[in-house]
Scaffold this motif. Structure first.
Motif, PDB file in Angstrom:
ATOM      1  N   LEU A  49      67.747 -16.288  49.798  1.00 26.94           N
ATOM      2  CA  LEU A  49      66.874 -17.867  49.694  1.00 26.94           C
ATOM      3  C   LEU A  49      67.887 -18.249  50.839  1.00 26.94           C
ATOM      4  O   LEU A  49      66.965 -18.896  51.008  1.00 26.94           O
ATOM      5  N   SER A  50      68.986 -18.376  50.772  1.00 23.14           N
ATOM      6  CA  SER A  50      69.492 -18.919  51.415  1.00 23.14           C
ATOM      7  C   SER A  50      69.364 -18.564  53.187  1.00 23.14           C
ATOM      8  O   SER A  50      69.338 -19.532  54.257  1.00 23.14           O
ATOM      9  N   ASP A  51      68.945 -17.539  53.630  1.00 28.77           N
ATOM     10  CA  ASP A  51      69.181 -16.686  55.128  1.00 28.77           C
ATOM     11  C   ASP A  51      67.717 -16.190  54.844  1.00 28.77           C
ATOM     12  O   ASP A  51      67.117 -16.223  55.833  1.00 28.77           O
ATOM     13  N   ARG A  52      66.384 -16.160  53.868  1.00 32.21           N
ATOM     14  CA  ARG A  52      64.892 -16.175  53.640  1.00 32.21           C
ATOM     15  C   ARG A  52      64.185 -17.513  53.739  1.00 32.21           C
ATOM     16  O   ARG A  52      62.811 -16.336  52.862  1.00 32.21           O
ATOM     17  N   SER A  53      64.818 -18.778  54.028  1.00 32.67           N
ATOM     18  CA  SER A  53      63.962 -19.569  52.825  1.00 32.67           C
ATOM     19  C   SER A  53      62.701 -19.638  53.373  1.00 32.67           C
ATOM     20  O   SER A  53      61.549 -20.358  52.629  1.00 32.67           O
ATOM     21  N   GLU A  54      61.719 -18.348  54.457  1.00 31.54           N
ATOM     22  CA  GLU A  54      60.494 -18.871  54.826  1.00 31.54           C
ATOM     23  C   GLU A  54      59.682 -18.001  54.017  1.00 31.54           C
ATOM     24  O   GLU A  54      58.781 -17.695  53.947  1.00 31.54           O
ATOM     25  N   LEU A  55      60.609 -17.245  53.032  1.00 30.05           N
ATOM     26  CA  LEU A  55      60.070 -16.393  52.424  1.00 30.05           C
ATOM     27  C   LEU A  55      60.602 -17.034  50.893  1.00 30.05           C
ATOM     28  O   LEU A  55      58.995 -15.699  49.602  1.00 30.05           O
ATOM     29  N   GLY A  56      60.895 -18.375  50.465  1.00 30.73           N
ATOM     30  CA  GLY A  56      60.783 -18.573  48.890  1.00 30.73           C
ATOM     31  C   GLY A  56      59.200 -18.707  48.133  1.00 30.73           C
ATOM     32  O   GLY A  56      59.522 -18.067  47.327  1.00 30.73           O
ATOM     33  N   LEU A  57      58.592 -19.105  49.655  1.00 31.12           N
ATOM     34  CA  LEU A  57      57.171 -18.839  47.880  1.00 31.12           C
ATOM     35  C   LEU A  57      56.672 -17.542  47.828  1.00 31.12           C
ATOM     36  O   LEU A  57      56.413 -17.503  46.324  1.00 31.12           O
ATOM     37  N   ALA A  58      56.563 -17.001  48.821  1.00 30.65           N
ATOM     38  CA  ALA A  58      55.603 -15.547  48.196  1.00 30.65           C
ATOM     39  C   ALA A  58      56.898 -14.694  47.496  1.00 30.65           C
ATOM     40  O   ALA A  58      56.532 -13.941  46.702  1.00 30.65           O
ATOM     41  N   LEU A  59      58.192 -14.569  48.088  1.00 32.85           N
ATOM     42  CA  LEU A  59      59.213 -14.008  46.461  1.00 32.85           C
ATOM     43  C   LEU A  59      58.814 -14.403  45.418  1.00 32.85           C
ATOM     44  O   LEU A  59      58.709 -13.953  44.157  1.00 32.85           O
ATOM     45  N   ALA A  60      58.971 -15.840  45.559  1.00 31.74           N
ATOM     46  CA  ALA A  60      58.883 -16.682  43.745  1.00 31.74           C
ATOM     47  C   ALA A  60      57.599 -16.434  42.928  1.00 31.74           C
ATOM     48  O   ALA A  60      57.705 -16.056  42.267  1.00 31.74           O
ATOM     49  N   ARG A  61      56.647 -15.905  44.023  1.00 29.87           N
ATOM     50  CA  ARG A  61      55.060 -15.558  43.272  1.00 29.87           C
ATOM     51  C   ARG A  61      55.131 -14.478  43.092  1.00 29.87           C
ATOM     52  O   ARG A  61      54.097 -14.309  42.106  1.00 29.87           O
TER      53      ARG A  61
END
Length: 288
Positions: free
Chosen positions: A106-118
């Motif tokens: 999440l620190s390095d790829r924060s732009e993927l946060g929503l998709a990862l959490a979903r």
């Protein structure tokens, strides 16, 4: 009615479709391990066996072992088994400390946060926590900046922009609705005005309570005297709303009245600390 019109204009700046598109990004995650057991450990972390069979199948379809035939040419993430040398821009799965893996990704790829959490449960709580804190901090910042003289709103570094700043209440309400969209997306729930009409109605109703409290706190208090409490209220109200939304999407009901009261007291103290730091920064801008 005037306040409702302001809120309606502010809400028109929101785009649940954009939130939905970001969360629905089809992820491709590459896995590298030395044994079947190593692969299984990573897969069980990202797709826990307690998921329903259909949901787990959906999640596992996003995971690709390096030894599998026909794997994608490009991946959003690549996870290596612990102690294996990893490629540049890849991540290590620490089986003894998986939270570290989540934090690094999440620190390095924060732009993927929503998709990862979903899609992946281990990412859900940290992503939702970050959404709650970020939106609460934004609301505290705006409530401070709008009350200070000679602060130009465009100078405020918010992570998103609106074309026109409305009143405090309208802005905070809009940002809380945005938070509702984000938390729903991260929680693998439906996103949108129609899909979340009950949540949105509750947020709009609560906006008038904030307006009354903020006016009482600021009033005619000398410069800066009422700003910290006002910003702390903006932070606390937003944060407790986020906590209630998170629980609603996780178990089907929000915080009780007593839980809201208890959480609000804690959030108010945290909000005061955040507001003090923000106010110091804004005064530096004002003095420059």
């Amino acid at each position: 009615m005037s306040m409702l019109r302001e809120i309606k204009r502010a809400i028109s700046n929101l785009s649940p479709d954009e939130v939905r598109r970001t969360a629905d990004h089809q992820l491709a995650v590459g896995l590298v391990a030395t044994s079947a057991a190593g692969y299984t450990a990573i897969e069980n972390f990202l797709a826990p066996p307690e998921l329903s069979s259909d949901r787990r199948a959906d999640v596992v379809s996003m995971l690709h072992r390096a030894s599998d035939p026909g794997i994608p040419e490009r991946f959003d993430l690549v996870l290596y088994e612990h102690r294996l040398p990893r490629a540049e821009n890849a991540f290590t799965f620490y089986s003894h400390d998986p939270d570290r893996t989540v934090k690094e990704i999440l620190s390095d790829r924060s732009e993927l946060g929503l998709a990862l959490a979903r899609n992946f449960l281990p990412f859900r709580k940290p992503v939702v926590n970050e959404i709650m804190f970020s939106v609460s901090k934004e609301n505290a910042l705006f409530s401070l900046a709008s009350a200070l003289p000679n602060i130009v709103p465009s100078m405020i570094e918010l992570p998103w922009a609106i074309g026109e700043f409305a009143s405090d209440t309208a802005f905070l309400t809009m940002n809380q609705i945005r938070m509702a969209f984000l938390i729903a997306a991260a929680s693998d729930s439906s996103v949108g005005y129609r899909e979340q009409k009950a949540e949105i109605a509750s947020i709009v109703t609560g906006a008038f309570g904030f307006r009354a409290i903020a006016r009482e706190l600021v009033g005619k208090i000398p410069f800066g005297g009422g700003l910290i409490p006002k910003a702390a209220v903006a932070f606390a109200g937003s944060y407790v709303l986020g906590l209630s939304l998170e629980r609603y999407h996780r178990v089907g009901y929000g915080l009780t009245r007593e839980e809201r009261r208890r959480e609000y007291e804690q959030a108010l103290s945290r909000g005061r600390s955040v507001a003090e730091v923000l106010l110091a920064g804004l005064r530096k801008v004002n003095a420059a």
